[in-house]
Design an enzyme around this catalytic site. Structure first.
Site, PDB file in Angstrom:
ATOM      1  N   ASP A 109       0.866  -1.283   0.433  1.00  0.00           N
ATOM      2  CA  ASP A 109       0.289  -0.449   0.303  1.00  0.00           C
ATOM      3  C   ASP A 109       0.465   1.467  -0.293  1.00  0.00           C
ATOM      4  O   ASP A 109       0.091   2.475  -0.533  1.00  0.00           O
ATOM      5  CB  ASP A 109      -0.293   0.535   1.265  1.00  0.00           C
ATOM      6  CG  ASP A 109      -1.573  -0.842   1.650  1.00  0.00           C
ATOM      7  OD1 ASP A 109      -1.636  -2.282   0.813  1.00  0.00           O
ATOM      8  OD2 ASP A 109      -2.358  -0.899   2.371  1.00  0.00           O
TER       9      ASP A 109
ATOM     10  N   GLU B 275      -7.259 -10.556  -4.469  1.00  0.00           N
ATOM     11  CA  GLU B 275      -7.030 -11.562  -3.516  1.00  0.00           C
ATOM     12  C   GLU B 275      -8.470 -12.426  -3.404  1.00  0.00           C
ATOM     13  O   GLU B 275      -8.418 -13.421  -2.445  1.00  0.00           O
ATOM     14  CB  GLU B 275      -6.928 -11.425  -2.256  1.00  0.00           C
ATOM     15  CG  GLU B 275      -5.483 -10.730  -2.256  1.00  0.00           C
ATOM     16  CD  GLU B 275      -5.644  -9.823  -0.847  1.00  0.00           C
ATOM     17  OE1 GLU B 275      -5.650  -9.524  -0.256  1.00  0.00           O
ATOM     18  OE2 GLU B 275      -4.277  -9.415  -0.628  1.00  0.00           O
TER      19      GLU B 275
END
Lengths: 776, 776
Positions: B358, B488
């Site tokens: 991130d 994911e």
């Protein structure tokens, strides 16, 4: 690999003490009778390496699931096999010294498991730190005649001293599971009672509230003669003991006999546990150790009569196969349909649960051929009884309309496993459960099992397959995405050949079953349609479409089915390119490296070729074997057996022998370096299969039993017996002849090397061994 | 979604107490200064729902890994953010009653976070069970001027009574982490000291042995006038308090000021912790609450000068963007290169660790454009410093020769995450780290960062890619098997387009970097070759081959790149077909169902199209967006921002606005029902990006900053500032005009709607807003 167990035809022998291997030996020499069992722990205190284990079948603790990261759909608990009361314990004190092999000088030591008679014995001479020398001879068994009873005889001889001797037989429920997710204790005390000569402890399992009562009664013998004794009693939480003060004179022997009982509230009302245990133990006690043991060993001799396999000329192989048969019989007797075949039986706690797909795929054939038909039927009924749980399980994952997904691991029908790639994705287990029904019916001809039990299970599973596939616009085929096949070294793959194939087969077999029901049980069938809200036309139309159009990955160049979509994208290298020091790869490679590799943990595409052997010609099987076997690392105990059978079928005799030896001595030689945790019980069914289907070439064809034996070059002969429907057959294979003896009164028509033969009741037939029968 | 926070341009306001949402409010109104921070817990005792949280950056506990089933390669621990000393606590007793909002009748209540000045305040009137009414006014901050100091002013007014008043300010280290794998406490006491008016506790973290010292000094004011007071002291393990007995008369106000300090042994010798804390706290204390607060709020006003975004006509959007900017500044200041941007900042414990991908992918652009260059450079250096750990990490997974795999989650360079499909397979993170180097250099033109830091990291990552792919004989392409992409909701897939693409790009960029080094730093390059045993010819030959022949899954019919091999085998249904009650799917569907579905958690293929936007034409981007956006559930906080930027780029203005609002108010509206655990700090960088790159259309092209703004139809105007190299620009967008102001002295050449413009120092340029600029 270890090599300390003495090779012997009937016994497992450790002829000097190997403390570093003690946990392995404890696993190997475990005793069990299908209801209770324990590891070969020492009776006296031992401060060295040991894994204490006493088990009572069907009694479990629902241990709260432990995961790193929760995934929706995970079960709430993992049913743990419970380490129950230690009832073998007898603390020994000579003067002020406690006997402990870890602190004594061991002068002689021998521990042996007598598989023929089903008992465990030890004989050792030690010098205590004080210099006192004693000899100890022990012998114990858990009865296969009275499955709640176990007994120990423990004799101490003072070799060079006279002193006080204190014997403290005890029952201890204050124990832990090594396999506990949160380090809790699982037992609470309900009730204890103890007086000189006997004692009882009733304990309750937390959450499940099972009660188990352990009891003991004691005899003391001096030089073999029973004598009176006094005892102090000890009584603390979950624990009782007798403290028996004696004296022993040089040269004298003192024997303690401990007759014990373990009862479970699965079989008796909780409020009567202690009383029932007392009554029952009294009657066993009144028989005495010798009589109890006699009955028990006679029963073992009987068991061997029908299930023994004799190998001449190869003691390692002989010991291996008997060990496998012995442990299978110790684990499951088919007397209680609530029970099943735990992966470690009564030899350890690991893997929890009691039932894996191993039961259907690897153990059922053994029981079909060596035990009464009821035993196999109970294994099937176990799953039928769990059908509603399997439907709930599927429903929790988003399936509907009665689709059933049987659990990966279970104790009571509920899923216990918690790895998404296994729990949710290793769905071929459903196929194994369907196939077992077919296998049972094929072997026994008990067609009516399909009406309704077999059919109901097949319907739930077929509905699951019909929802688990989806139509691929791209491929114009039905595909099954996101599965794990038997080869667990691949996860979340698409179109695993074996899974798609067994799904296709299930649908087909269910259609056949429907035809059978319509024809033979029309009104029952109508009621089943209603009960299951079965829309025959719509549902079977879809099944037909799936059967026709399911995607089976195939490589046209090599003419082989591919384990999964994209398998050939891997860097295809054979197992012999892995450096020896990196084997087994699951102990040396990171998980992602294993997943990316082409290496196969256990038979996967070959599992299908084994199951559906009659639908492929020998050349096809050979092509697949030649491609997949060099990629297979056999790091599951369930792998070599299937490869043995296929190698035998295509004439790879040496390969068959090598793989067979690996499977049959897996635990004895601690091949995978994990027998300390317990033996690989379910793979033992695989070993039996490897022998009888591999060497014996046994199959069922067109309703007939069929054989096409070969003999490994270093064996002189081998012989095995099987039940088949109304017949018992003994197959004796020598260097150059095969003799089949019909031990029953009625004739049998069978196939030997594809030739039909009729053997009259109590007659035998002898033919030349065909050395080249399997050559392609 | 919740809607109780009052919309306001500069404040986050709760204007009546919502006990059920208290944990959410505690998260939202957290305070931090990059070094210490805490949740908006109450100072006084509160027995209702609360998640107490006080944090000290860089201090962590290596919590033993917890998994269901161990996989080779898993890390030994997960670094947990530590819940540190509760230093805000002040117990209040009136007569014999303890003030507790959970047991009092709340007559008025207001809690607000003032983002402009950086403080948290509360004002409430309650009736105690006895009927006594009191008014409380509190105010607190953690200083961004002196980052170890925090201060509280707490004023009680007796509205209808006179009585004893006992104030007990305390420091408490005897606390638990909610996020602890094994329920342990993580702190041990080292030293405490307490006397009337002040106190200190030094505690040590188990295993890591960090020391943290918390200290407090107290003032008491009566009706605003400082007064003397006496105090009893309390001192128990890991805890100290002052017990201050006072009286309060009806109408009178008593104020307690608590000035506190938190020091970490990361910055001071352990043996001097207490002394340093005392000296340092004394000097802060001598300034007094008002002066400390004044300095602090002035510093916030300065921060806003350079980083504020102003939106006129949409208070919800205005509040949202300021909240995001405020929290980003509270979390990371760039002053300490050992620190990074934790996923929850100082607002919660969840997810542990401090650094995810991130940082590079979603936060770096914010700091590049709004903070001095050193701040971004520190973020890059953080990874450079961890290079050897990344090499160790790769090596543990079986890679070699200096291949580097950066961890998924880390505190000190070591991997913490333990899900195989993420830890081992979500390797695109490596690409994000490489791309951040490019992004930094592109934005700053600080080319020399490549020599050697950037190059060293790129080399390690390129080596990883070169080993992570393998040649597929079948495809005659390089393939990358077994990965998880940014989405994911797919695990262990083959040839994830984004991962393959960013690997290909990394190799290319590293080759370019080598050319740069050869040309500009030849002798340094020679030393790097030696240091890294870099076989340029062999290694780059392979890189060239991979760049040329890496497999990028493509559908010729739709003319789109496919997220992974086999993506089109799925049953492709759009998100609008999911029943509302089943959203978010990750809270309603089993994991396997999610995996098999076509639904995308967050930008994946579109992440590549965003990163490599200049390599695809608008029509191509639109085709991909039209295919993937309808499949995307945006169940990651990091998803809508990328989609906002792409929608804006292809003229989907309403879509851009809707997605933007979702990302900017994600926590304020508790969109994903998880803000109680803490705010989504790193996604706040994404929000900023969505604004500036989406609405502002900001890019860097050919070394120039470029804008192509549009304005959502319900806004009157918006304005933002950015740094770009030596310039500061203010971009003001109105309904029909765009005004760019050059706030620095030197000229700047930039692109506005693809037209080159030169804006002189301190000049501005105004052009017509192009409403149709993004239409395709």
């Amino acid at each position: 690999m270890k090599d300390y167990i003495i090779h012997n035809e009937w016994k497992i022998i450790e002829d000097s003490f190997h403390p570093a291997y003690n946990k392995i030996t404890e696993s190997l020499m475990s005793l069990g009778n299908g209801r209770i069992g324990h590891r070969a722990n020492f009776e006296e205190k031992f401060t060295g390496e040991t894994l204490q284990g006493n088990y009572v079948a069907g009694v479990y603790y629902p241990d709260k699931t432990r995961v790193g990261w929760w995934k929706n759909g995970y079960p709430k608990y993992f049913a743990k096999v419970l380490n129950a009361a230690n009832w073998i314990g007898i603390d020994i004190k000579i003067g002020n010294e406690t006997l402990d092999l870890n602190t004594s000088e061991i002068l002689e030591f021998r521990r042996e498991l007598d598989m023929q008679h089903g008992h465990l014995s030890r004989e050792f001479i030690v010098r205590l730190p004080s210099g006192k020398k004693i000899k100890v001879v022990t012998r114990r068994f858990v009865s296969i005649v009275d499955s709640e009873i176990g007994a120990i005889s423990y004799t101490i001889t003072a070799l060079n001293f006279s002193d006080k001797l204190t014997l403290s037989p005890f029952l201890d429920f204050d124990i832990r599971n090594e396999d506990a997710n949160y380090d809790e204790k699982f037992w609470d005390e309900v009730e204890v009672s103890v007086k000189p000569g006997e004692g009882y402890v009733v304990a309750e399992v937390r959450k499940t509230l099972f009660h188990v009562c352990a009891g003991m009664k004691i005899n003391i013998l001096r030089n073999g003669i029973k004598c009176d004794f006094s005892a102090d009693v000890e009584n603390r939480t979950k624990f009782i003991a007798n403290i028996i003060p004696l004296t022993i004179r040089e040269g004298e022997s003192v024997t303690i006999e401990k007759i014990a009982i373990s009862l479970s509230s699965e079989n008796y009302p909780k409020e009567e546990m202690m009383k029932t245990a007392q009554n029952h133990l009294n009657s066993a006690y009144s028989k005495g150790f010798i009589q109890l043991e006699h009955e028990h060993s006679q029963a073992w001799l009987e068991k061997w009569k029908t299930s023994d396999i004799i190998i001449e000329g190869d003691i390692a192989a002989q010991q291996g196969i008997r060990f496998n048969i012995f442990q299978l019989h110790q684990t499951y007797t088919g007397e209680d349909e609530r029970l099943n075949i735990g992966p470690k039986g009564f030899t350890g706690e690991k893997y929890g649960g009691s039932t894996y797909w191993d039961t259907e795929a690897f153990c059922l054939p053994f029981f079909l051929a060596t035990a009464p038909i009821e035993v196999s039927r109970k294994l099937l009924k176990y799953r039928h009884k769990h059908l509603s749980k399997a439907i709930e399980n599927a429903s929790a994952l988003g399936f509907n309309q009665g689709a059933a997904l049987y659990p990966m691991v279970t104790m009571n029908g509920e899923e216990c496993h918690n790895e998404w790639e296994i729990t949710f994705e290793e769905v071929h287990r459903n196929g194994a459960i369907a196939y077992a029904i077919f296998d049972y019916v094929r072997y026994t001809n008990d067609l009516d099992y399909l009406a309704p039990n077999g059919f109901e299970v097949l319907l739930g599973i077929s509905r699951f397959w019909a929802q688990r596939v989806n139509w691929s616009e791209e491929k114009q085929k039905y595909v099954m995405l996101g599965v794990t096949g038997p080869n667990e070294y691949e996860n979340n793959i698409n179109n695993n050949f074996h899974t798609n194939r067994i799904a296709q087969w299930t649908l087909q077999y269910t259609l056949g079953t429907i035809d059978f029901l319509k024809k033979n049980h029309p009104s029952l069938y109508q009621s089943l349609i209603k009960k299951w809200q079965f829309n025959e036309e719509t549902e079977t139309d879809l099944w037909h479409a799936i059967i026709k159009d399911i995607h089976l990955p195939y490589d046209a160049k090599r003419e082989i089915f591919l384990q999964q979509d994209g398998f050939l994208d891997k860097n295809i290298k054979t197992v012999d390119e892995i450096p020896a020091k990196e084997r087994p790869i699951n102990q040396h490679w990171s998980w992602d490296r294993i997943l990316r590799s082409p290496y196969i943990k256990q038979a996967d595409t070959l599992q299908s070729l084994y199951l559906f052997e009659d639908q492929y010609d020998k050349k096809t099987i050979k092509r697949h074997f030649d491609f997949y076997e060099p990629l297979t690392v056999h790091e599951s105990s369930l792998s070599p057996c299937v490869h043995t059978i296929l190698s035998a079928a295509i004439g790879y005799k040496q390969k068959a022998y090598d793989l067979y030896l690996r499977t049959s001595r897996l635990d004895l030689d601690d091949y995978n370096n994990d027998t300390a945790d317990g033996c690989h019980i379910t793979s033992m069914g695989g070993t039996w299969m490897a022998f009888v289907k591999g060497f014996g070439g046994m199959r069922v064809q067109n309703g007939m039993i069929s054989f096409s034996p070969f003999i490994p070059h270093n064996w002189n002969s081998y012989a095995f017996r099987i039940h088949f429907r109304n017949n018992v057959l003994k197959i004796n294979v020598l260097k150059n002849t095969v003799c089949i003896e019909n031990l029953s009164d009625n004739d049998i028509t069978l196939l030997l090397y594809d030739q039909q033969q009729i053997i009259g009741g109590n007659m035998k037939s002898e033919v030349q061994l065909k050395h080249d029968h399997h050559e392609i």
